[in-house]
Design an enzyme around this catalytic site. Structure first.
Site, PDB file in Angstrom:
ATOM      1  N   LYS A 143       0.841  -1.190   0.000  1.00  0.00           N
ATOM      2  CA  LYS A 143       0.000   0.000   0.000  1.00  0.00           C
ATOM      3  C   LYS A 143       0.878   1.242   0.000  1.00  0.00           C
ATOM      4  O   LYS A 143       1.870   1.307   0.722  1.00  0.00           O
ATOM      5  CB  LYS A 143      -0.932   0.026   1.216  1.00  0.00           C
ATOM      6  CG  LYS A 143      -1.885   1.232   1.193  1.00  0.00           C
ATOM      7  CD  LYS A 143      -2.903   1.188   2.310  1.00  0.00           C
ATOM      8  CE  LYS A 143      -2.349   1.673   3.625  1.00  0.00           C
ATOM      9  NZ  LYS A 143      -3.398   1.880   4.641  1.00  0.00           N
ATOM     10  N   ARG A 203     -10.480  -0.194   7.588  1.00  0.00           N
ATOM     11  CA  ARG A 203      -9.689  -1.132   8.389  1.00  0.00           C
ATOM     12  C   ARG A 203      -9.119  -0.447   9.623  1.00  0.00           C
ATOM     13  O   ARG A 203      -8.893  -1.080  10.647  1.00  0.00           O
ATOM     14  CB  ARG A 203      -8.633  -1.825   7.556  1.00  0.00           C
ATOM     15  CG  ARG A 203      -7.484  -0.978   6.984  1.00  0.00           C
ATOM     16  CD  ARG A 203      -6.425  -0.687   8.014  1.00  0.00           C
ATOM     17  NE  ARG A 203      -5.132  -0.404   7.451  1.00  0.00           N
ATOM     18  CZ  ARG A 203      -4.276   0.432   7.991  1.00  0.00           C
ATOM     19  NH1 ARG A 203      -4.580   1.142   9.076  1.00  0.00           N
ATOM     20  NH2 ARG A 203      -3.083   0.592   7.462  1.00  0.00           N
ATOM     21  N   GLN A 207     -12.056   8.955  10.302  1.00  0.00           N
ATOM     22  CA  GLN A 207     -11.652   7.796  11.101  1.00  0.00           C
ATOM     23  C   GLN A 207     -12.474   7.667  12.373  1.00  0.00           C
ATOM     24  O   GLN A 207     -12.668   6.558  12.881  1.00  0.00           O
ATOM     25  CB  GLN A 207     -10.158   7.861  11.404  1.00  0.00           C
ATOM     26  CG  GLN A 207      -9.321   7.650  10.145  1.00  0.00           C
ATOM     27  CD  GLN A 207      -7.843   7.508  10.428  1.00  0.00           C
ATOM     28  OE1 GLN A 207      -7.361   7.817  11.517  1.00  0.00           O
ATOM     29  NE2 GLN A 207      -7.102   7.041   9.436  1.00  0.00           N
ATOM     30  N   SER A 239      -2.687   2.049  18.138  1.00  0.00           N
ATOM     31  CA  SER A 239      -2.812   1.586  16.761  1.00  0.00           C
ATOM     32  C   SER A 239      -2.016   2.465  15.809  1.00  0.00           C
ATOM     33  O   SER A 239      -2.190   3.681  15.787  1.00  0.00           O
ATOM     34  CB  SER A 239      -4.288   1.609  16.346  1.00  0.00           C
ATOM     35  OG  SER A 239      -4.438   1.311  14.974  1.00  0.00           O
TER      36      SER A 239
END
Length: 330
Positions: free
Chosen positions: A70, A114, A142, A299
């Protein structure tokens, strides 16, 4: 001669939804914890002149024979200056047997989904079972996908929305109430979003702490999603002292996650980290051990999340004969 399938965003949206992406992301964390993945930490190009960066994220999942890369940017000024998303991405899927590019697809929607799904999976495994109040710090894309994912795994009774712009937080809260039938209210300060929340989702690009330790109640689970590059942080370091910290990947989190500044300053060491979310999922390490424990999921976003998600979408595109076929070797 094999052909490459090209998929745009509208086609991708027809082929997947949050429930499926939650499953894909949980699988991604699982195979990563099982050490079935070859995945260098993401590499950055910084465009300081333009206040943006470009990230390259390759991955090979040996267990599943799935591979790809990506290319994703983060340019915070895009919406205001150029009418473009802050985050845009492209994903190339590669046949590991030959290196042939079997698919090239938009990765912008996949990245947003995701990322939200990672917060959902973390909430599923780390939050208290009786969690009902969700606090949002940040109200961008997000935050929206994070809410959508958390709503799949948590019985949300109330949402508190905070962000810098009054109109944005009001619109976000209204949308949640109208579309999901959940009581949502816009609050004027971050403190109001944090105090008393069972689960907290932070999605800001802040380079200084915006969540204070004294606001965080015992038993809270925090999804710290905003810090995804060196120098970014959203949480007061004192929150880290009293919490069980779960990361997605040490190499990335220590470099560009919520813990990157505390690690650089020697405040947080690797031994202070409980482990990875994947290790919790496969049962290698325990989840929370009491309803009083504060848990944090740091994350940074892993390439394996993108490739598992994109590969599932590619297989559905093959099955349904969706997408434009291109032979780049002609």
């Amino acid at each position: 001669m094999p052909e490459t399938i090209l998929l745009n965003q509208s086609q991708i949206k027809e082929l997947s939804d949050m429930k499926e992406i939650l499953d894909s992301v949980e699988t991604a964390f699982r195979v990563h914890a099982e050490r079935s993945v070859e995945m260098p930490a993401k590499e950055y190009l910084f465009y300081k002149k333009f206040r943006g960066d470009l990230r390259i994220m390759p991955c090979f999942i040996r267990k599943m024979d799935e591979s790809g890369v990506k290319c994703v940017n983060v340019h915070p000024d895009n919406p205001r200056k150029y009418n473009l998303p802050t985050v845009m991405a492209m994903i190339e899927l590669v046949d590991p047997k030959t290196g042939f590019p079997i698919s090239i697809m938009d990765g912008t929607w996949i990245t947003n989904m995701r990322t939200g799904a990672a917060a959902g999976v973390a909430t599923k495994y780390l939050a208290r079972d009786n969690s009902e109040i969700l606090g949002l710090v940040g109200a961008g894309v997000q935050a929206e996908t994070g809410f959508e994912a958390i709503n799949e795994v948590m019985d949300i009774k109330e949402v508190r929305v905070s962000c810098r712009t009054c109109e944005t937080r009001e619109h976000f809260a209204q949308k949640i109430t109208e579309e999901y039938g959940i009581e949502a209210k816009a609050v004027d300060t971050i403190k109001e979003a944090v105090v008393g929340s069972d689960v907290l989702l932070t999605t800001t690009p802040s380079r200084e702490p915006v969540v204070k330790s004294k606001w965080v109640s015992p038993g809270t689970h925090i999804n710290a999603m905003g810090a995804d590059a060196p120098g970014k942080e959203e949480l007061d370091s004192h929150v880290l002292y009293k919490s069980k910290i779960v990361i997605d990947c040490w190499e990335q989190a220590s470099h560009s996650g919520e813990i990157n500044i505390p690690v650089a300053e020697g405040i947080v060491r690797r031994s202070d980290i409980h482990g990875s979310l994947g290790e919790v999922i496969i049962g290698k390490i325990p989840s929370r051990t009491s309803d009083e424990e504060i848990t944090i999921f740091d994350s940074t976003g892993l390439a394996v999340q993108d490739i598992v998600t994109a590969w599932n979408i590619y297989e559905k595109a093959l099955e349904k004969n969706i997408g434009q076929k291109m032979n780049f070797l002609e």
